[in-house]
Design a protein around this motif. Structure first.
Motif, short mmCIF file in Angstrom:
data_model
loop_
_atom_site.label_atom_id
_atom_site.label_comp_id
_atom_site.label_asym_id
_atom_site.label_seq_id
_atom_site.Cartn_x
_atom_site.Cartn_y
_atom_site.Cartn_z
N SER A 116 38.35 21.80 48.19
CA SER A 116 39.32 21.54 47.03
C SER A 116 39.67 22.84 46.46
O SER A 116 38.73 23.64 46.05
N PHE A 117 40.90 23.16 46.30
CA PHE A 117 41.31 24.41 45.49
C PHE A 117 41.54 23.84 44.04
O PHE A 117 42.19 25.01 43.27
N HIS A 118 41.33 22.73 43.82
CA HIS A 118 41.54 22.17 42.37
C HIS A 118 40.93 23.12 41.48
O HIS A 118 39.77 23.39 41.54
N PRO A 119 41.61 23.43 40.17
CA PRO A 119 40.77 24.23 39.14
C PRO A 119 39.73 23.31 38.54
O PRO A 119 38.81 24.01 37.91
N LYS A 120 39.65 22.17 38.50
CA LYS A 120 38.48 21.37 37.97
C LYS A 120 38.09 20.24 38.95
O LYS A 120 38.63 19.16 38.63
N PRO A 121 37.78 20.37 40.28
CA PRO A 121 37.66 19.27 41.07
C PRO A 121 36.76 18.12 40.77
O PRO A 121 36.84 17.02 41.34
N VAL A 122 35.72 18.60 39.72
CA VAL A 122 34.82 17.50 39.30
C VAL A 122 35.01 17.77 37.86
O VAL A 122 34.72 18.59 37.20
N THR A 123 35.17 16.65 37.25
CA THR A 123 35.08 16.56 35.72
C THR A 123 33.97 16.81 34.98
O THR A 123 32.97 16.31 35.74
N GLY A 124 33.98 17.30 34.04
CA GLY A 124 32.50 17.66 33.38
C GLY A 124 32.47 18.82 32.86
O GLY A 124 33.64 19.59 32.38
N ASP A 125 31.44 19.06 31.92
CA ASP A 125 31.18 20.10 31.03
C ASP A 125 30.86 21.52 31.83
O ASP A 125 29.51 21.97 31.78
N TRP A 126 31.63 22.09 32.45
CA TRP A 126 31.65 23.23 33.31
C TRP A 126 32.91 24.08 33.24
O TRP A 126 33.87 23.60 33.02
N ASN A 127 32.67 25.26 33.79
CA ASN A 127 34.10 26.23 33.89
C ASN A 127 35.04 26.04 34.86
O ASN A 127 36.11 26.38 34.65
N GLY A 128 34.66 25.40 35.90
CA GLY A 128 35.78 25.14 36.94
C GLY A 128 35.95 26.16 37.85
O GLY A 128 35.23 27.16 37.74
N SER A 129 37.05 26.22 38.44
CA SER A 129 37.31 27.46 39.57
C SER A 129 38.55 28.20 39.27
O SER A 129 39.52 27.59 39.06
N GLY A 130 38.38 29.36 39.37
CA GLY A 130 39.61 30.35 38.94
C GLY A 130 39.70 31.28 40.11
O GLY A 130 39.11 31.05 41.09
N CYS A 131 40.98 31.97 39.85
CA CYS A 131 41.33 32.93 40.90
C CYS A 131 41.54 34.33 40.31
O CYS A 131 42.76 34.78 40.04
N HIS A 132 40.57 35.03 39.48
CA HIS A 132 40.75 36.10 38.73
C HIS A 132 41.26 37.28 39.52
O HIS A 132 40.91 37.38 40.78
N CYS A 133 42.35 37.79 39.03
CA CYS A 133 43.01 39.07 39.79
C CYS A 133 42.89 40.20 38.98
O CYS A 133 42.90 40.38 37.91
N ASN A 134 42.56 41.22 39.92
CA ASN A 134 42.26 42.59 39.31
C ASN A 134 43.58 43.28 39.71
O ASN A 134 44.03 43.31 40.85
N PHE A 135 44.10 44.31 38.61
CA PHE A 135 45.01 44.81 38.79
C PHE A 135 44.92 46.25 38.49
O PHE A 135 44.00 46.71 37.50
N SER A 136 45.44 47.33 39.28
CA SER A 136 45.42 48.62 38.89
C SER A 136 46.97 49.20 39.63
O SER A 136 47.29 48.79 40.69
N THR A 137 47.40 50.36 39.06
CA THR A 137 48.24 51.19 39.57
C THR A 137 47.65 52.55 39.94
O THR A 137 46.73 52.70 39.36
N LYS A 138 48.27 53.35 40.67
CA LYS A 138 47.87 54.78 40.74
C LYS A 138 47.80 55.54 39.19
O LYS A 138 46.72 55.95 38.79
N ALA A 139 48.73 55.14 38.53
CA ALA A 139 48.79 55.82 37.10
C ALA A 139 47.60 55.19 36.26
O ALA A 139 46.97 55.98 35.38
N MET A 140 47.22 54.09 36.52
CA MET A 140 45.97 53.41 35.92
C MET A 140 44.78 54.10 36.27
O MET A 140 43.73 54.10 35.29
N ARG A 141 44.73 54.48 37.44
CA ARG A 141 43.33 55.13 38.01
C ARG A 141 43.20 56.64 37.59
O ARG A 141 42.29 57.17 37.89
#
Length: 140
Positions: free
Chosen positions: A33-58
């Motif tokens: 399951s890709f649902h962000p909270k496939p099981v209800t309850g007291d926990w953080n769930g599932s994310g898809c954190h995205c890292n961003f950079s550009t040449k100028a940022m680096r």
């Protein structure tokens, strides 16, 4: 982990990875399951954190570019959140190392903000940042 990718290529990588995950799971008789909270309850769930950079940022002076991008992300928080995945409100509660959907914050080394700037990025004043809002079911 998907990437690094350039531009919209990330969406292709994610779609392919999800396909492979489902095929492997099917072979072993399990369901994914890709649902962000496939099981209800007291926990953080599932994310898809995205890292961003550009040449100028680096490069030298990257900190200012990063801060401008991060601040721009906060300007349309309410309008943008609809693109971060269905039912993300079940995950983004402000508890369990998640930010709240009701506000926008960023910080260095934080895990409870919308945007996390890594400690090393703060030290070197260049690098990348992480958007922690996208849900695991985000549409690439």
């Amino acid at each position: 982990q998907i990437g690094p990718s350039v531009g919209i290529e990330e969406g292709d990588h994610m779609t392919t990875a999800r396909f492979l995950f489902k095929k492997i799971a099917e072979k072993h008789g399990v369901e994914i399951s890709f649902h962000p909270k496939p099981v209800t309850g007291d926990w953080n769930g599932s994310g898809c954190h995205c890292n961003f950079s550009t040449k100028a940022m680096r490069e030298e002076g990257g900190w200012d570019v990063i801060m401008k991008a991060v601040e721009n992300l906060g300007k349309n928080r309410e309008g943008d959140i609809k693109y971060y995945g269905k039912d993300n409100d079940q995950r983004m509660t402000g508890k369990h190392e998640t930010a709240s959907l009701d506000s926008f914050a960023y910080g260095v080394g934080t895990r409870d903000t919308a945007i996390r700037i890594p400690n090393m990025t703060s030290i070197t004043k260049k690098g990348y940042f992480e958007d922690r809002r996208p849900a695991s079911n985000i549409d690439p």
